[in-house]
Design a protein around this motif. Structure first.
Motif, PDB file in Angstrom:
ATOM      1  N   VAL A   2      17.260  16.727  -4.458  1.00 42.93           N
ATOM      2  CA  VAL A   2      18.638  17.032  -4.090  1.00 42.93           C
ATOM      3  C   VAL A   2      18.767  17.055  -2.574  1.00 42.93           C
ATOM      4  O   VAL A   2      17.881  17.544  -1.871  1.00 42.93           O
ATOM      5  CB  VAL A   2      19.069  18.410  -4.652  1.00 42.93           C
ATOM      6  N   ALA A   3      19.900  16.528  -2.091  1.00 38.59           N
ATOM      7  CA  ALA A   3      20.229  16.613  -0.669  1.00 38.59           C
ATOM      8  C   ALA A   3      21.646  17.155  -0.547  1.00 38.59           C
ATOM      9  O   ALA A   3      22.452  17.045  -1.480  1.00 38.59           O
ATOM     10  CB  ALA A   3      20.123  15.242   0.000  1.00 38.59           C
ATOM     11  N   VAL A   4      21.934  17.748   0.606  1.00 34.22           N
ATOM     12  CA  VAL A   4      23.246  18.325   0.869  1.00 34.22           C
ATOM     13  C   VAL A   4      23.765  17.786   2.198  1.00 34.22           C
ATOM     14  O   VAL A   4      23.061  17.818   3.207  1.00 34.22           O
ATOM     15  CB  VAL A   4      23.182  19.866   0.926  1.00 34.22           C
ATOM     16  N   VAL A   5      24.996  17.284   2.167  1.00 34.06           N
ATOM     17  CA  VAL A   5      25.660  16.773   3.363  1.00 34.06           C
ATOM     18  C   VAL A   5      27.089  17.316   3.361  1.00 34.06           C
ATOM     19  O   VAL A   5      27.519  17.948   2.401  1.00 34.06           O
ATOM     20  CB  VAL A   5      25.674  15.232   3.402  1.00 34.06           C
ATOM     21  N   GLY A   6      27.829  17.022   4.410  1.00 28.16           N
ATOM     22  CA  GLY A   6      29.225  17.412   4.392  1.00 28.16           C
ATOM     23  C   GLY A   6      29.896  17.310   5.742  1.00 28.16           C
ATOM     24  O   GLY A   6      29.283  16.966   6.756  1.00 28.16           O
ATOM     25  N   THR A   7      31.170  17.613   5.708  1.00 26.43           N
ATOM     26  CA  THR A   7      31.987  17.603   6.908  1.00 26.43           C
ATOM     27  C   THR A   7      32.923  18.798   6.861  1.00 26.43           C
ATOM     28  O   THR A   7      33.284  19.274   5.779  1.00 26.43           O
ATOM     29  CB  THR A   7      32.771  16.279   7.045  1.00 26.43           C
ATOM     30  N   ALA A   8      33.274  19.298   8.028  1.00 28.46           N
ATOM     31  CA  ALA A   8      34.185  20.430   8.126  1.00 28.46           C
ATOM     32  C   ALA A   8      34.940  20.333   9.440  1.00 28.46           C
ATOM     33  O   ALA A   8      34.551  19.588  10.348  1.00 28.46           O
ATOM     34  CB  ALA A   8      33.423  21.751   8.038  1.00 28.46           C
ATOM     35  N   PHE A   9      36.005  21.084   9.534  1.00 26.81           N
ATOM     36  CA  PHE A   9      36.846  21.058  10.723  1.00 26.81           C
ATOM     37  C   PHE A   9      36.130  21.604  11.953  1.00 26.81           C
ATOM     38  O   PHE A   9      36.321  21.116  13.057  1.00 26.81           O
ATOM     39  CB  PHE A   9      38.135  21.845  10.468  1.00 26.81           C
ATOM     40  N   GLY A  10      35.298  22.602  11.778  1.00 26.57           N
ATOM     41  CA  GLY A  10      34.642  23.274  12.895  1.00 26.57           C
ATOM     42  C   GLY A  10      33.660  22.393  13.667  1.00 26.57           C
ATOM     43  O   GLY A  10      33.319  21.287  13.252  1.00 26.57           O
ATOM     44  N   PHE A  33      28.124  17.427  -1.625  1.00 24.74           N
ATOM     45  CA  PHE A  33      28.992  17.339  -0.457  1.00 24.74           C
ATOM     46  C   PHE A  33      29.681  18.687  -0.309  1.00 24.74           C
ATOM     47  O   PHE A  33      30.512  19.048  -1.131  1.00 24.74           O
ATOM     48  CB  PHE A  33      30.027  16.224  -0.644  1.00 24.74           C
ATOM     49  N   SER A  34      29.318  19.422   0.741  1.00 25.46           N
ATOM     50  CA  SER A  34      29.838  20.778   0.877  1.00 25.46           C
ATOM     51  C   SER A  34      30.713  20.952   2.105  1.00 25.46           C
ATOM     52  O   SER A  34      30.247  20.839   3.232  1.00 25.46           O
ATOM     53  CB  SER A  34      28.688  21.786   0.946  1.00 25.46           C
ATOM     54  N   PRO A  35      31.992  21.298   1.874  1.00 27.95           N
ATOM     55  CA  PRO A  35      32.795  21.780   2.991  1.00 27.95           C
ATOM     56  C   PRO A  35      32.348  23.215   3.280  1.00 27.95           C
ATOM     57  O   PRO A  35      31.441  23.728   2.609  1.00 27.95           O
ATOM     58  CB  PRO A  35      34.222  21.747   2.429  1.00 27.95           C
ATOM     59  N   GLU A  36      32.977  23.828   4.269  1.00 27.20           N
ATOM     60  CA  GLU A  36      32.630  25.212   4.591  1.00 27.20           C
ATOM     61  C   GLU A  36      33.856  26.076   4.393  1.00 27.20           C
ATOM     62  O   GLU A  36      34.872  25.869   5.048  1.00 27.20           O
ATOM     63  CB  GLU A  36      32.135  25.295   6.036  1.00 27.20           C
ATOM     64  N   TYR A  37      33.776  27.024   3.474  1.00 29.03           N
ATOM     65  CA  TYR A  37      34.872  27.951   3.205  1.00 29.03           C
ATOM     66  C   TYR A  37      34.454  29.325   3.713  1.00 29.03           C
ATOM     67  O   TYR A  37      33.527  29.931   3.177  1.00 29.03           O
ATOM     68  CB  TYR A  37      35.167  28.020   1.709  1.00 29.03           C
TER      69      TYR A  37
END
Length: 185
Positions: free
Chosen positions: A110-118, A77-81
């Motif tokens: 492996v899978a990658v998902v996430g959420t961010a403000f943008g 789970f990756s946010p964006e910095y």
């Protein structure tokens, strides 16, 4: 036999929306799938080959490697910095990729998902995470994606576990990981 998926969250903040997204994955895992939320990424020192010595590697890194080795698949789970992958997640990938050619990521779905403000939901960070995982030898599921934009507004009063669109997307990714796991074959 159930499929065990280890969830790694790239934000250390207690109220992180990506952590909440991981909690939603734990709660809504399909039957036959167990999602285990890993705790302790913040305790792992930055990767340094000088301290990664067999028999005396840092305990926090060894614990992560053991948890990943026991999992059938990983879900990050990756946010964006600043437009890219958070350091804590990159550090975890670095530890899991060693020893070179024989790390626990080698061939692991492996899978990658996430959420961010943008407005794009952290797509750049998720793409960078997939890139790092692929170079590290993981079997990256390129089609298993979920990027949720506007996290601060969208999850201001609703937990991701209570958002039907999010749950549907997570369930799809978990099913894809489950199908790719060696125990499912």
């Amino acid at each position: 036999m159930s499929v065990r998926i280890l969830a790694l969250v790239g934000s250390l903040r207690a109220g992180s929306h990506n952590r909440q997204l991981a909690e939603a994955a734990v709660k809504h895992a399909p039957e036959g799938v167990e999602v285990v939320l890993y705790e302790g990424l913040g305790l792992i020192p930055f990767y340094n080959e000088d301290i990664d010595v067999e028999g005396s590697a840092p305990e926090a890194a060894t614990t992560l490697r053991t948890a990943a080795a026991q999992a059938d698949a990983l879900l990050l789970f990756s946010p964006e910095y600043n437009g890219t992958i958070p350091a804590v997640l990159k550090n975890a990938i670095d530890w899991l990729s060693r020893p070179y050619g024989a790390g626990v990521l080698s061939g692991k779905p492996v899978a990658v998902v996430g959420t961010a403000f943008g407005q794009y939901g952290g797509v750049w960070a998720q793409d960078e995470t997939r890139k790092a995982l692929g170079i590290a030898g993981a079997a990256v599921l390129e089609d298993a994606k979920l990027s949720i934009p506007g996290s601060v507004v969208r999850f201001a009063e609703t937990h991701p576990a209570d958002d039907s669109e999010v749950v549907e997307g997570l369930t799809k990714v978990l099913a894809q990981l489950s199908e790719a796991a060696p125990t499912a074959a």
